[in-house]
Design an enzyme around this catalytic site. Structure first.
Site, mmCIF file in Angstrom:
data_model
loop_
_atom_site.group_PDB
_atom_site.id
_atom_site.type_symbol
_atom_site.label_atom_id
_atom_site.label_comp_id
_atom_site.label_asym_id
_atom_site.label_seq_id
_atom_site.Cartn_x
_atom_site.Cartn_y
_atom_site.Cartn_z
ATOM 1 N N GLN A 115 0.815 -1.216 0.000
ATOM 2 C CA GLN A 115 0.000 0.000 0.000
ATOM 3 C C GLN A 115 0.852 1.271 0.000
ATOM 4 O O GLN A 115 2.048 1.230 0.290
ATOM 5 C CB GLN A 115 -0.901 0.012 1.236
ATOM 6 C CG GLN A 115 -2.046 -0.974 1.198
ATOM 7 C CD GLN A 115 -2.988 -0.733 2.363
ATOM 8 O OE1 GLN A 115 -2.969 -1.448 3.336
ATOM 9 N NE2 GLN A 115 -3.812 0.291 2.249
ATOM 10 N N HIS A 116 0.200 2.385 -0.290
ATOM 11 C CA HIS A 116 0.705 3.743 -0.091
ATOM 12 C C HIS A 116 1.832 4.173 -1.018
ATOM 13 O O HIS A 116 2.313 5.295 -0.897
ATOM 14 C CB HIS A 116 1.185 3.945 1.357
ATOM 15 C CG HIS A 116 0.257 3.460 2.413
ATOM 16 N ND1 HIS A 116 -1.043 3.910 2.520
ATOM 17 C CD2 HIS A 116 0.437 2.554 3.418
ATOM 18 C CE1 HIS A 116 -1.616 3.308 3.547
ATOM 19 N NE2 HIS A 116 -0.754 2.486 4.098
ATOM 20 N N ASP A 151 -2.094 -4.942 -0.216
ATOM 21 C CA ASP A 151 -1.733 -6.234 0.361
ATOM 22 C C ASP A 151 -2.540 -6.565 1.608
ATOM 23 O O ASP A 151 -2.911 -7.725 1.829
ATOM 24 C CB ASP A 151 -0.228 -6.313 0.647
ATOM 25 C CG ASP A 151 0.309 -5.138 1.445
ATOM 26 O OD1 ASP A 151 -0.479 -4.248 1.839
ATOM 27 O OD2 ASP A 151 1.527 -5.106 1.671
#
Length: 497
Positions: A79-80, A241
């Site tokens: 992520q991110h 994820d």
């Protein structure tokens, strides 16, 4: 149509699994390592081309006949992250990752622009925390102005792999909510937060359209040929994820708590409604199954145990012997394992702290136990916020590399005083991606089956890997956890800048 694949692009490796849903059997599981580029300013970056190469390497090591039987696949991604593309779809700069804290100052700038953290939560459900995608844009504008000037597409890591696979730009709500720009209540991009990130351009024009969790796309012919897949393969929406791990652990129904012991540590639970904390004690994310996924994230989990093992010259696979050689509480040795800064608690400038060191504890076993306990206590700190909000759980379902350790499974059971389960398919994120692809494929043929029903049918616990709390050890850990909290509160002022 029963054979599906899941791809998980993590921080340390990319994994591919192939699953036969009719036989309830994993047919292949391969992985390829990924290199992480770090800098003293907190930067943590990877080359997106390395993800594509690793994906090709993994599929190349799977039997060609099996690859041709795959009907659908989906991608799980860390992520991110921030992948910057120009108008032609070319990567403009290295991808900045979830564990990148170089843009922590930009988090405050964005929130100040909308009236502070509280207003940010009111607008979108979350503050902008260290590592979130939003903060990486003004950092890039400042430090990579040429790349920012050419920016035409903003993608997350899993979005980028979807683009490589299909030639299309799209994003789903779960991973999108980790950018900091998605209003999780309305499930739409927040114009106020986009403007706060860059008031001089319309970042919304750079973001991909949002699609439902059961969306399917055609694979690009060139990629199908490169990976040895049939040209008829469908590519699902995929997700972050943690969202995929929720599917892969069966935590897509309210009441279950999942814990991922990876490079980062996460706790997440499924909800049918948005679960926003006014104080921002947890991430109020959407799920990749059509609902919501309140989530606690720590930035230092297996990274701490692996660093200690490397320092003392042994493999983390040998770590359980070191845990067995030491008592709960590590004889007073305590580690705050904030090697990458920290998100829970919110200390992006935090550093690791070792306390209680004496001649007796200055050895590999005590250091290793202190690292494992410190990573576990950080998760307990987040769990306590869930409990204070009234959430209730009857067990913890583990996933991630750390759950391969019997000692860590038992420690989780003792610290949290809850029974622990581990699914038979240990690669929760990759397996969750495969199950999402299976569900979307079934829906495309007219089935109204729910993703929760698909997960319930295919996610089964491994009985040999379960653990139950031991009262004596639980009491010892409870005392050690109180010491952790005392030291944590003592050092917080030092790292808040």
């Amino acid at each position: 149509m029963s054979i599906v694949a899941g791809i998980d692009a993590g921080t340390q490796s990319l994994k591919v699994v192939i699953y036969d849903a009719a036989q309830r059997q994993l047919l292949a599981s391969v992985s390829a390592p990924l290199e992480l580029h770090s800098a003293d300013d907190g930067s943590r970056e990877q080359d997106p081309a390395a993800w594509v190469a690793a994906m090709g390497d993994c599929f190349g090591r799977i039997d060609p006949q099996l690859r041709l039987q795959v009907r659908a696949l989906a991608v799980s991604g860390q992520q991110h992250g921030f992948v910057a593309l120009d108008a032609a779809g070319q990567v403009l700069a290295p991808a900045k990752l979830w564990c990148d804290t170089s843009s922590s100052a930009e988090c405050g700038q964005i929130m100040d622009a909308v009236g502070g953290a509280q207003r940010c939560i009111e607008l979108a459900g979350n503050p902008i925390l260290a590592g979130y995608t939003a903060s990486k844009l003004p950092w890039t504008a400042k430090h990579r102005p040429d790349a920012y000037a050419k920016l035409a597409h903003i993608l997350l890591p899993h979005d980028y792999l979807n683009f490589v696979l299909t030639g299309q730009y799209y994003c789903e709500h779960g991973d999108a909510s980790g950018t900091g720009w998605l209003d999780v209540r309305t499930r739409q991009w927040s114009p106020q937060l986009l403007k706060a990130t860059d008031p001089n351009r319309d970042l919304g024009q750079c973001l991909p359209p949002l699609v439902d969790a059961d969306a399917l796309f055609d694979i690009a012919p060139a990629m199908a040929a490169r990976l040895g897949l049939a040209g008829t393969v469908k590519v699902g929406a995929g997700g972050g994820d943690n969202m995929m791990a929720a599917i892969g652990t069966g935590c897509v129904a309210p009441g279950k708590l999942a814990m991922s012991l990876g490079t980062s540590g996460t706790l997440f639970a499924s909800s049918d409604v948005p679960v926003v904390d006014p104080a921002g004690a947890w991430a109020a994310f959407c799920s990749s199954s059509g609902g919501w996924l309140p989530l606690i994230c720590t930035m230092n989990c297996t990274v701490a145990t692996e660093q200690v093992a490397r320092m003392f010259g042994f493999s983390s696979r040998e770590g359980d012997a070191h845990i067995a050689a030491t008592p709960p509480g590590a004889d007073g040795l305590l580690m705050l394992p904030f090697l990458n800064g920290e998100r829970t608690p919110d200390l992006p400038l935090g550093k690791g702290v070792l306390a209680g060191l004496d001649a007796h504890t200055m050895n590999a076993s005590h250091f290793y136990r202190a690292a494992m306990e410190g990573a576990t206590y950080a998760l307990k700190y987040g769990f306590d916020a869930f409990v204070r909000a009234g959430m209730q759980f009857d067990r913890i379902v583990l996933t991630g590399g750390g759950c391969n350790s019997a000692a860590w499974r038992q420690m989780i059971a003792d610290v949290f005083e809850l029974p622990v389960e581990v699914p038979q398919q240990s690669e929760g994120a990759a397996f969750g991606a495969a199950l999402q692809a299976l569900w979307a494929l079934q829906r495309s043929t007219g089935s109204e089956v729910s993703l929760a029903a698909v997960a319930a049918a295919h996610v089964t616990p491994a009985a040999a890997a379960s653990a139950t709390p031991d009262p004596a050890r639980a009491a010892a850990y409870a005392a050690a956890y109180q010491r952790y909290l005392q030291h944590l509160h003592a050092v917080m002022p030092l790292y808040r800048g």
